[in-house]
Design a protein around this motif. Structure first.
Motif, PDB file in Angstrom:
ATOM      1  N   ARG A 156      40.837  42.513  37.831  1.00  0.00           N
ATOM      2  CA  ARG A 156      39.617  43.327  37.915  1.00  0.00           C
ATOM      3  C   ARG A 156      38.502  42.631  37.141  1.00  0.00           C
ATOM      4  N   SER A 166      32.731  45.089  37.536  1.00  0.00           N
ATOM      5  CA  SER A 166      32.964  46.256  38.401  1.00  0.00           C
ATOM      6  C   SER A 166      33.649  47.364  37.629  1.00  0.00           C
ATOM      7  N   VAL A 206      37.616  49.179  41.199  1.00  0.00           N
ATOM      8  CA  VAL A 206      38.282  48.215  42.085  1.00  0.00           C
ATOM      9  C   VAL A 206      39.364  48.964  42.854  1.00  0.00           C
ATOM     10  N   ALA A 213      35.626  45.802  45.272  1.00  0.00           N
ATOM     11  CA  ALA A 213      34.849  46.370  44.164  1.00  0.00           C
ATOM     12  C   ALA A 213      33.915  47.415  44.775  1.00  0.00           C
ATOM     13  N   VAL A 239      48.170  44.861  38.471  1.00  0.00           N
ATOM     14  CA  VAL A 239      46.709  44.862  38.308  1.00  0.00           C
ATOM     15  C   VAL A 239      46.405  44.620  36.835  1.00  0.00           C
ATOM     16  N   ASP A 244      43.081  43.479  33.856  1.00  0.00           N
ATOM     17  CA  ASP A 244      41.667  43.241  33.594  1.00  0.00           C
ATOM     18  C   ASP A 244      41.471  41.778  33.232  1.00  0.00           C
TER      19      ASP A 244
END
Ligand code: MG
Length: 256
Positions: A101, A105, A108, A145, A253, A255
């Motif tokens: 991510r 943004s 996401v 995004a 997922v 960051d």
């Protein structure tokens, strides 16, 4: 046939994956999987390899709003003709690789999709002939995004970040794509559940429409659109997209 790409102790190779789940074998293909692949004779137990994105596309074409219920949740009518956009091939990642991510943004989203993989160079293909230019089908996550898609007016940034196109786990070459269950789970909870029979523009029509615009090359990928149920992913989550008859594509997922 299941066509994939693996990293093994001996390097990276295209493979055909055979055998029952749990005891699958990856048989090395000489050079590339297009046409009639030939085999080198080397093979590895699949579990001793790492599955990579099954293809290196020169381009990824995607269809927007190809399910009426998804167009409705986006607050719009489904367009009469297919709306297409491009994702860069640098957005492709394989199974198990983290979706990153970007800090720019705040939202996401996952978008589970059936993906068409093109098998030979072609232009101006008629819908009825589409199967002759298709290598097979894989599973895709058209990561988006969402906040940037809304503000930008066009979608290149929102759809184009590195890691925003997970593909896999392999390409299924023997598949009728017309009525397959498609499901997306986030952290084990089902978020998208639909069928490809609900696609507004079918696989043949999509290939005809896209190939009227641009030459398609072996390995090019066409994402056929996402059904309703889109939503955000947070760091630490795991997202899985399953298409009946192909398999499950799972990515964590994180960051950046
Ligand atoms: Mg999409």
């Amino acid at each position: 046939m299941k066509l994939g790409r693996v990293a093994s102790q001996d390097g990276v190779a295209f493979v055909a994956i055979e055998g029952d789940e749990g005891a699958q074998v990856a048989k090395e293909i000489a050079e590339h999987p297009f046409g009639d692949p030939t085999f080198t004779g080397r093979s590895w137990p699949l579990k001793e390899t790492r599955l990579l994105a099954p293809i290196l596309a020169t381009k990824i074409i995607a269809i927007g709003k190809n399910y009426a219920a998804h167009a409705a949740e986006m607050g719009s009518e489904a367009p009469e003709d297919p709306v297409i956009f491009l994702k860069p091939n640098t957005s492709i990642i394989g199974p198990g690789v983290p979706i990153v991510r970007p800090p720019s943004s705040e939202r996401v989203d996952y978008e589970g999709e059936l993906a068409i993989v093109i098998g030979r160079p072609c232009k101006d293909v008629k819908a009825a002939q589409a199967s002759s230019v298709i290598l097979g089908y894989t599973v895709a996550n058209d990561v988006t995004a969402r906040d940037q898609q809304k503000v930008d007016g066009q979608w290149t940034r929102a759809k184009g970040y590195d890691t925003f196109c997970p593909l896999g786990p392999w390409i299924e070459t023997e598949l009728d794509p017309s009525d397959l269950a498609i499901n997306t789970d986030l952290d084990g909870e089902n978020r998208q559940s639909s069928r490809t029979s609900l696609m507004l523009h079918k696989v043949g029509d999509i290939v005809e429409w896209v190939s009227r615009v641009m030459t398609l090359l072996p390995g090019d990928v066409i994402l056929t659109g996402t059904p309703e149920g889109i939503g955000p992913m947070e760091a630490g989550s795991t997202v899985s997209v399953t298409v009946e008859g192909i398999g499950t594509l799972t990515n964590p997922v994180v960051d950046k």
